[in-house]
Design an enzyme around this catalytic site. Structure first.
Site, mmCIF file in Angstrom:
data_model
loop_
_atom_site.group_PDB
_atom_site.id
_atom_site.type_symbol
_atom_site.label_atom_id
_atom_site.label_comp_id
_atom_site.label_asym_id
_atom_site.label_seq_id
_atom_site.Cartn_x
_atom_site.Cartn_y
_atom_site.Cartn_z
ATOM 1 N N LEU A 1 -12.361 -2.345 -9.538
ATOM 2 C CA LEU A 1 -12.738 -3.762 -9.595
ATOM 3 C C LEU A 1 -11.513 -4.669 -9.514
ATOM 4 O O LEU A 1 -11.621 -5.876 -9.742
ATOM 5 C CB LEU A 1 -13.520 -4.052 -10.875
ATOM 6 C CG LEU A 1 -14.750 -3.159 -11.118
ATOM 7 C CD1 LEU A 1 -15.443 -3.554 -12.420
ATOM 8 C CD2 LEU A 1 -15.717 -3.230 -9.952
ATOM 9 N N ILE B 1 -14.087 4.766 -10.584
ATOM 10 C CA ILE B 1 -14.223 5.046 -12.023
ATOM 11 C C ILE B 1 -13.972 3.748 -12.809
ATOM 12 O O ILE B 1 -12.929 3.582 -13.444
ATOM 13 C CB ILE B 1 -13.302 6.182 -12.494
ATOM 14 C CG1 ILE B 1 -11.855 5.987 -12.001
ATOM 15 C CG2 ILE B 1 -13.826 7.530 -12.025
ATOM 16 C CD1 ILE B 1 -10.868 6.960 -12.644
ATOM 17 N N SER C 1 -15.022 -0.026 -18.916
ATOM 18 C CA SER C 1 -15.447 -1.166 -19.721
ATOM 19 C C SER C 1 -15.870 -0.665 -21.089
ATOM 20 O O SER C 1 -16.278 0.488 -21.243
ATOM 21 C CB SER C 1 -16.624 -1.894 -19.057
ATOM 22 O OG SER C 1 -17.059 -2.978 -19.858
ATOM 23 N N TYR D 1 -3.812 8.320 -22.458
ATOM 24 C CA TYR D 1 -4.695 7.297 -23.008
ATOM 25 C C TYR D 1 -4.849 7.405 -24.520
ATOM 26 O O TYR D 1 -5.382 6.486 -25.152
ATOM 27 C CB TYR D 1 -6.088 7.380 -22.373
ATOM 28 C CG TYR D 1 -6.117 7.244 -20.872
ATOM 29 C CD1 TYR D 1 -5.042 6.717 -20.158
ATOM 30 C CD2 TYR D 1 -7.238 7.653 -20.155
ATOM 31 C CE1 TYR D 1 -5.075 6.616 -18.781
ATOM 32 C CE2 TYR D 1 -7.281 7.549 -18.767
ATOM 33 C CZ TYR D 1 -6.198 7.036 -18.095
ATOM 34 O OH TYR D 1 -6.246 6.941 -16.730
ATOM 35 N N ASN E 1 -22.443 -1.672 -13.942
ATOM 36 C CA ASN E 1 -21.587 -0.953 -13.003
ATOM 37 C C ASN E 1 -22.289 0.302 -12.482
ATOM 38 O O ASN E 1 -22.204 0.626 -11.294
ATOM 39 C CB ASN E 1 -20.261 -0.576 -13.665
ATOM 40 C CG ASN E 1 -19.344 -1.764 -13.869
ATOM 41 O OD1 ASN E 1 -19.491 -2.801 -13.222
ATOM 42 N ND2 ASN E 1 -18.397 -1.626 -14.776
#
Length: 266
Positions: free
Chosen positions: A181, A219, A222, A42, A231
């Protein structure tokens, strides 16, 4: 069994970098999250560490996870780059260290030996794997001295991972669900909308509550403060048996993350 107790929900940081990542991590911790997920892939470990330091939360109260980049899974590289992850995060250890994908330089004997040694050295308090098949899980369990704490995979109502959830239950590790999601692409599913309407809540909250009901640790990711807090508040949503049956009745299935090199495509 691992001595790491994972919270019911975690905060994902994939795609977040720089100041956005710093602020989202700080917001998440201040909202109540106590499980943070990052990865060498990441390119945001320094920002995640900075967000942790800005939040009004003790380091010991946070479960911090990172993952070894597939190209870094050779024995020497795995050990070296995991130490570098600690420096980028500015921590003494991570609580959970994963093999990110069993691809690239992944060699079961060498990569998992490195993971064991990182665990023994205290670089990682526990170890996990990500994006494995049942066959690869069997192999890893035979090789590792350390217990597998978590297996992280895509998991949401349109990709419920029944087999891997059952495997986790049978072998005493936690299934951690990324894309819980469905990247928003599943929000128009009628069954999910029906359950959301019953509770006067969002489809996002329903997806997260469903995961937790199934024993999966979602997990969500956002950088929007309102979404981050909403969330987390999904932890208070209790689905009924009827709700769960409605969701489990969804016939469509959709895997969203499906690289050609993934183990299930070999």
């Amino acid at each position: 069994m691992s001595d790491i107790d994972l919270p019911d929900i975690g905060f994902g940081t994939s795609g977040a970098t720089g100041d956005d990542c710093v602020e989202s991590v700080r917001t998440a911790l201040d909202a109540g999250y106590r499980f943070l997920d990052t990865a060498q892939m990441y390119d945001n470990e320094p920002a995640v560490g900075a967000g942790m330091r800005l939040a009004d939360v003790d380091r010991d109260d946070v479960v911090l996870a990172s993952k070894i980049l597939p190209d870094n899974l050779g024995y020497e590289d795995a050990k070296r780059t995991s130490e570098e992850s600690l420096k980028r995060l500015d921590v003494d250890a991570v609580d959970l260290l994963y093999v990110h994908w069993p691809t690239g330089a992944y060699d079961p004997e060498e990569s998992l030996r490195a993971l064991d040694e990182l665990h023994e050295a205290g670089v990682a308090r526990s170890v996990g794997v990500s994006n494995f098949t049942p066959e690869l899980l069997d192999e890893a369990r035979e090789i590792l001295d350390a217990d597998i704490t978590a297996h992280q995979v895509e998991c949401h109502p349109l990709f419920p991972q029944d087999e891997l959830r059952a495997y986790a239950d049978d072998h005493g590790h936690t299934l951690v669900g990324y894309c819980p999601l469905g990247q928003g692409e599943i929000f128009d599913t009628p069954e999910l909308q029906t359950v959301a309407d019953r509770h006067d809540t969002s489809v996002a909250a329903v997806c997260l509550a469903w995961a937790m009901e199934k024993g999966v640790v979602p997990i969500p990711q956002s950088t929007d403060p309102e979404h981050i807090r909403a969330n987390y508040e999904a932890t208070a949503l209790e689905l009924t048996d009827e709700d769960v049956a409605t969701i489990d009745g969804i016939e469509d299935e959709e895997r969203l993350i499906d690289p050609d090199a993934a183990a299930w495509n070999q």
